[in-house]
Design a protein around this motif. Structure first.
Motif, PDB file in Angstrom:
ATOM      1  N   SER A  56      -5.287  -1.149  -7.409  1.00 22.77           N
ATOM      2  CA  SER A  56      -6.904  -1.684  -7.771  1.00 22.77           C
ATOM      3  C   SER A  56      -7.568  -2.825  -6.489  1.00 22.77           C
ATOM      4  O   SER A  56      -8.455  -3.254  -6.566  1.00 22.77           O
ATOM      5  N   ALA A  57      -5.709  -3.451  -7.305  1.00 20.87           N
ATOM      6  CA  ALA A  57      -6.112  -4.953  -6.885  1.00 20.87           C
ATOM      7  C   ALA A  57      -6.211  -4.867  -5.340  1.00 20.87           C
ATOM      8  O   ALA A  57      -6.505  -6.360  -4.960  1.00 20.87           O
ATOM      9  N   LEU A  58      -5.404  -4.219  -4.843  1.00 21.53           N
ATOM     10  CA  LEU A  58      -5.165  -4.163  -3.350  1.00 21.53           C
ATOM     11  C   LEU A  58      -6.829  -3.477  -2.887  1.00 21.53           C
ATOM     12  O   LEU A  58      -7.174  -4.349  -1.367  1.00 21.53           O
ATOM     13  N   LYS A  59      -7.495  -3.145  -3.719  1.00 25.67           N
ATOM     14  CA  LYS A  59      -8.829  -2.245  -2.975  1.00 25.67           C
ATOM     15  C   LYS A  59      -9.805  -3.888  -3.420  1.00 25.67           C
ATOM     16  O   LYS A  59     -11.200  -3.878  -1.819  1.00 25.67           O
ATOM     17  N   TYR A  60     -10.067  -4.154  -4.214  1.00 19.58           N
ATOM     18  CA  TYR A  60     -11.108  -5.138  -4.870  1.00 19.58           C
ATOM     19  C   TYR A  60     -10.581  -6.982  -4.533  1.00 19.58           C
ATOM     20  O   TYR A  60     -11.579  -7.430  -3.930  1.00 19.58           O
ATOM     21  N   PHE A  61      -9.299  -7.289  -4.420  1.00 17.18           N
ATOM     22  CA  PHE A  61      -8.882  -8.678  -3.640  1.00 17.18           C
ATOM     23  C   PHE A  61      -8.628  -8.467  -2.393  1.00 17.18           C
ATOM     24  O   PHE A  61      -7.591  -9.413  -2.230  1.00 17.18           O
ATOM     25  N   ASN A  62      -8.677  -8.215  -1.512  1.00 11.42           N
ATOM     26  CA  ASN A  62      -7.639  -7.335  -0.199  1.00 11.42           C
ATOM     27  C   ASN A  62      -7.753  -9.020   0.125  1.00 11.42           C
ATOM     28  O   ASN A  62      -6.706  -9.544   0.635  1.00 11.42           O
ATOM     29  N   LYS A  71       0.746  -1.107  -0.140  1.00 17.57           N
ATOM     30  CA  LYS A  71       0.872  -0.038  -0.114  1.00 17.57           C
ATOM     31  C   LYS A  71       0.944   1.472   0.371  1.00 17.57           C
ATOM     32  O   LYS A  71       0.396   2.409  -0.394  1.00 17.57           O
ATOM     33  N   PHE A  72       2.176   1.352   1.097  1.00 18.01           N
ATOM     34  CA  PHE A  72       2.906   1.890   0.372  1.00 18.01           C
ATOM     35  C   PHE A  72       3.370   2.571  -0.710  1.00 18.01           C
ATOM     36  O   PHE A  72       3.809   3.760  -1.399  1.00 18.01           O
ATOM     37  N   GLN A  73       3.684   1.458  -1.700  1.00 15.69           N
ATOM     38  CA  GLN A  73       4.155   1.470  -3.242  1.00 15.69           C
ATOM     39  C   GLN A  73       3.687   2.725  -3.777  1.00 15.69           C
ATOM     40  O   GLN A  73       3.303   3.218  -4.596  1.00 15.69           O
ATOM     41  N   THR A  74       2.263   1.551  -3.602  1.00 21.28           N
ATOM     42  CA  THR A  74       1.053   2.356  -3.993  1.00 21.28           C
ATOM     43  C   THR A  74       0.674   3.939  -4.508  1.00 21.28           C
ATOM     44  O   THR A  74       0.762   4.905  -5.203  1.00 21.28           O
ATOM     45  N   ARG A  75       1.067   4.728  -2.824  1.00 19.23           N
ATOM     46  CA  ARG A  75       1.568   6.236  -2.684  1.00 19.23           C
ATOM     47  C   ARG A  75       2.612   6.518  -3.009  1.00 19.23           C
ATOM     48  O   ARG A  75       2.968   7.618  -3.901  1.00 19.23           O
ATOM     49  N   PHE A  76       3.996   5.878  -2.624  1.00 20.26           N
ATOM     50  CA  PHE A  76       5.169   6.358  -2.713  1.00 20.26           C
ATOM     51  C   PHE A  76       5.413   6.737  -4.730  1.00 20.26           C
ATOM     52  O   PHE A  76       6.230   7.191  -5.217  1.00 20.26           O
ATOM     53  N   LEU A  77       4.476   5.380  -5.362  1.00 19.03           N
ATOM     54  CA  LEU A  77       5.364   5.769  -6.941  1.00 19.03           C
ATOM     55  C   LEU A  77       3.597   6.651  -7.555  1.00 19.03           C
ATOM     56  O   LEU A  77       3.561   6.645  -9.120  1.00 19.03           O
ATOM     57  N   ALA A  78       3.250   7.237  -6.703  1.00 21.78           N
ATOM     58  CA  ALA A  78       1.856   7.556  -7.511  1.00 21.78           C
ATOM     59  C   ALA A  78       2.214   8.772  -7.988  1.00 21.78           C
ATOM     60  O   ALA A  78       3.514   9.186  -8.165  1.00 21.78           O
ATOM     61  N   PRO A  79       1.039   9.456  -9.062  1.00 20.91           N
ATOM     62  CA  PRO A  79       1.849  10.698 -10.137  1.00 20.91           C
ATOM     63  C   PRO A  79       3.045  11.867  -9.074  1.00 20.91           C
ATOM     64  O   PRO A  79       1.875  12.143  -7.935  1.00 20.91           O
ATOM     65  N   GLY A  80       3.702  12.373  -9.920  1.00 20.29           N
ATOM     66  CA  GLY A  80       4.320  13.527  -8.747  1.00 20.29           C
ATOM     67  C   GLY A  80       5.505  13.099  -8.257  1.00 20.29           C
ATOM     68  O   GLY A  80       6.010  13.726  -7.376  1.00 20.29           O
ATOM     69  N   ASN A  81       5.415  12.118  -8.159  1.00 21.92           N
ATOM     70  CA  ASN A  81       6.826  11.639  -7.384  1.00 21.92           C
ATOM     71  C   ASN A  81       7.723  10.678  -8.026  1.00 21.92           C
ATOM     72  O   ASN A  81       9.167  10.363  -7.898  1.00 21.92           O
ATOM     73  N   THR A  82       7.815  10.310 -10.032  1.00 18.62           N
ATOM     74  CA  THR A  82       8.329   9.893 -11.083  1.00 18.62           C
ATOM     75  C   THR A  82       8.400  10.773 -11.578  1.00 18.62           C
ATOM     76  O   THR A  82       7.687  11.825 -11.443  1.00 18.62           O
ATOM     77  N   PHE A  83      10.045  10.802 -12.467  1.00 21.17           N
ATOM     78  CA  PHE A  83      10.074  11.127 -13.673  1.00 21.17           C
ATOM     79  C   PHE A  83       8.475  11.655 -15.221  1.00 21.17           C
ATOM     80  O   PHE A  83       8.550  12.548 -15.175  1.00 21.17           O
TER      81      PHE A  83
END
Lengths: 154, 424
Positions: free
Chosen positions: B402-408, B377-389
């Protein structure tokens, strides 16, 4: 040394681009078409022809997965491992192929017949699992069809 | 129902040659365009509501309007067809190029005329050998008939078009990385701005468009923007190539009005799920789009509605997840792809995706730690728009978040049971 034929094919490409460096990927692919791979010597020769440093050219060479910096066997099988092929069972096909040929992904058979490499989605997902052998696409593979298929490649 | 993109395709899979293409009305869109002012062509495409078919969905006419058009505009100007189709699950541009290569060439000619491009490249992935052979033949035919080269059809307009065979790597589909690849460099994305429309290939104004987008352009000029909008069931114009892969009865590709529902595509065209299998989820537009589930099946497959549902239309080629396939395994496969294909330029991307893949693999192998779900879950925030080139990593974590949301529960089971419940 580049052969006259290789050099001509590379020079033909120069007409399509405003800089010599732009041709460097084509140039490496030309050499690979003739020799199967791109050696350190070829890197030096191409770099000299195009006015690049060998380090710059090798930097480009090692970025692109279709440029091979190691020799390969007579036939190269590129096995798709992307999502549609994974759902449709590419792992079983790959295991069968490796067992049948007695090698691993990334390796070559001892008799120099086959090199097996992974590849990303080949754009034939409605016929997954798929693989390329020597550039030809083979579709709807399973553990049985794979045996017959490789017999065609001696 | 009209199918401008695929109606000429031959059932036997051979290419439409130039004679057949001309007899079917081919190159008439070019003739019509050459009678118009370039800006008029751009205006027509703007009014057609054509949006990019490569994944991002940017309005095509608007993109062209940023190209400098005054007499002192930098030259040469370039037009590039992005034929680097490599989004996992996507198999539409190959069909267009193999079946009807002149359609792409004519679409490029009309687009090039609109921005007054001097030189064009078709940036084709190296594995598409059949496409390469057929495009090469078609380019030769088009040159012979005076559709390419100097003073095209006596109009005074000139355009050269070359085929560039790429040597791999998914990142080349990112338009600025593609430009670096064409220049013979490592395909790292470039900083934006400047945008390619102003400073692209070798610093000159450049437009990069997906193959399917370009294939629409001459049809729009020939038949008018109203016609193009009428093809669609959505605010955006045209038809769309929709594909389905996974365990459905009839995987395939169909040209349908933009905005048909996912249910219609899956049930009427793909023939529903294979016997005994239940639908669990879908990637609506390729590997870098968020999963959607059962409750979304009546969502129209257009840019706006799919986005409202929490995903993206992407390439419009869907990958179906069934109940006998492990969702965690599927996400591992996707993140394996993205970790491998990260260009390595920025740290969050190469490091974060490798880490993500490692955790997913541990889940599949039964060695995941209790807090690994939090790390994902941290990675999905860490790699969100604005944090990468560039947009690569944010796209890469779309299916994960979305998998973490629907298939938790499925993820949790892998951790708790220390095994993949789908593997024997």
């Amino acid at each position: 040394m580049l052969t006259a034929e290789e050099e001509k094919e590379i020079r033909d490409e120069l007409a399509n681009y405003p800089t010599r460096q732009a041709v460097c990927i084509d140039a490496m692919m030309v050499v690979q078409r003739h020799r199967g791979w791109v050696s350190d010597e070829s890197i030096r020769d191409i770099a000299e022809l195009l006015g690049m440093s060998t380090a710059d050219l090798d930097g480009v060479a090692t970025f692109y997965n279709l440029i091979r910096r190691k020799p390969v066997a007579r036939h190269v099988a590129l096995i798709c491992d992307s999502v549609s092929c994974w759902i449709m069972g590419c792992e079983r096909v790959r295991e069968q192929l490796c067992a049948r040929l007695g090698t691993t992904l990334g390796g070559s058979t001892a008799d120099g017949r086959f090199t097996l490499l992974p590849i990303v989605c080949l754009g034939a997902c409605d016929h997954a699992p798929v693989m390329l052998i020597d550039g030809d696409l083979h579709t709807d593979l399973d553990e049985h069809s794979i045996d017959q298929l490789i017999e065609k490649y001696i | 129902m009209e199918k401008p993109l695929t109606s000429k395709l031959r059932p036997d899979g051979t290419a439409v040659d130039i004679g057949a293409y001309e007899r079917a009305g081919g190159y008439q869109g070019l003739r019509k365009a050459l009678e118009l002012q370039p800006q008029e062509v751009t205006e027509i495409v703007k009014r057609s509501n054509l949006r990019g078919r490569g994944g991002a969905g940017f309005p095509t006419g608007l993109k062209w309007s940023f190209v400098p058009m005054k007499a002192d505009a930098p030259r040469p100007k370039y037009l590039v067809a992005n034929a680097d189709e490599m989004e996992p699950g996507t198999f539409k541009d190959r069909v267009l190029m193999e079946g009807d290569p002149h359609q792409l060439i004519e679409g490029m000619l009309v687009s090039a005329y609109a921005i007054q491009a001097d030189i064009g490249y078709i940036f084709l992935r190296g594995e598409y050998r059949v496409s390469a052979e057929r495009l090469r033949t078609a380019l030769g035919e088009a040159r012979e008939r005076g559709y390419l080269g100097g003073n095209i059809l006596g109009s005074g307009y000139s355009f050269e078009l070359h085929l560039h065979i790429s040597a791999g790597r998914y990142i080349c589909g990112e338009e600025t990385a593609l430009l670096n690849a064409l220049e013979g460099k490592r395909a790292h994305p470039r900083t934006k701005p400047p945008f390619p429309q102003v400073s692209g290939l070798w610093g000159k104004p450049t437009i990069v468009q997906n193959v399917e987008t370009l294939c629409n352009v001459h049809h729009i000029v020939q038949n008018g923007p109203e016609w193009f909008r009428s093809l669609s069931r959505s605010e955006d114009g045209g038809t769309k190539l929709y594909g389905v892969s996974g365990k459905v009865n009839r995987p395939g590709l169909w040209e349908l009005p933009l905005g048909v529902t996912m249910r219609e595509i899956l049930e009427e065209h793909a023939g529903g799920m294979r016997n005994g299998l239940q639908f669990r989820g879908i990637l609506p537009g390729g590997a870098s789009t968020d999963f959607l589930v059962e409750e979304h099946l009546d969502v129209p497959m257009d840019y706006i509605q799919v986005q409202k549902a929490g995903s993206r239309l992407g390439t419009g080629t869907m990958v179906v997840l069934d109940d006998k396939t492990c969702p965690v395994g599927m996400v591992w496969n996707l993140e394996h792809f993205f970790a491998q294909e990260s260009c390595g330029w920025c740290t969050p991307c190469w490091s974060g995706l490798a880490w993500t893949e490692k955790i997913l693999l541990a889940m599949e192998q039964g060695t995941a730690q209790k807090n690994d779900l939090d790390v994902l879950k941290f990675q999905t925030r860490f790699l969100a728009p604005g944090n990468t080139f560039c947009a690569f990593a944010p796209g890469a974590v779309e299916p994960l978040q979305s998998a973490l949301k629907y298939f938790n529960d499925d993820f949790q089971r892998h951790v708790d049971e220390k095994r993949c419940p789908w593997r024997q």
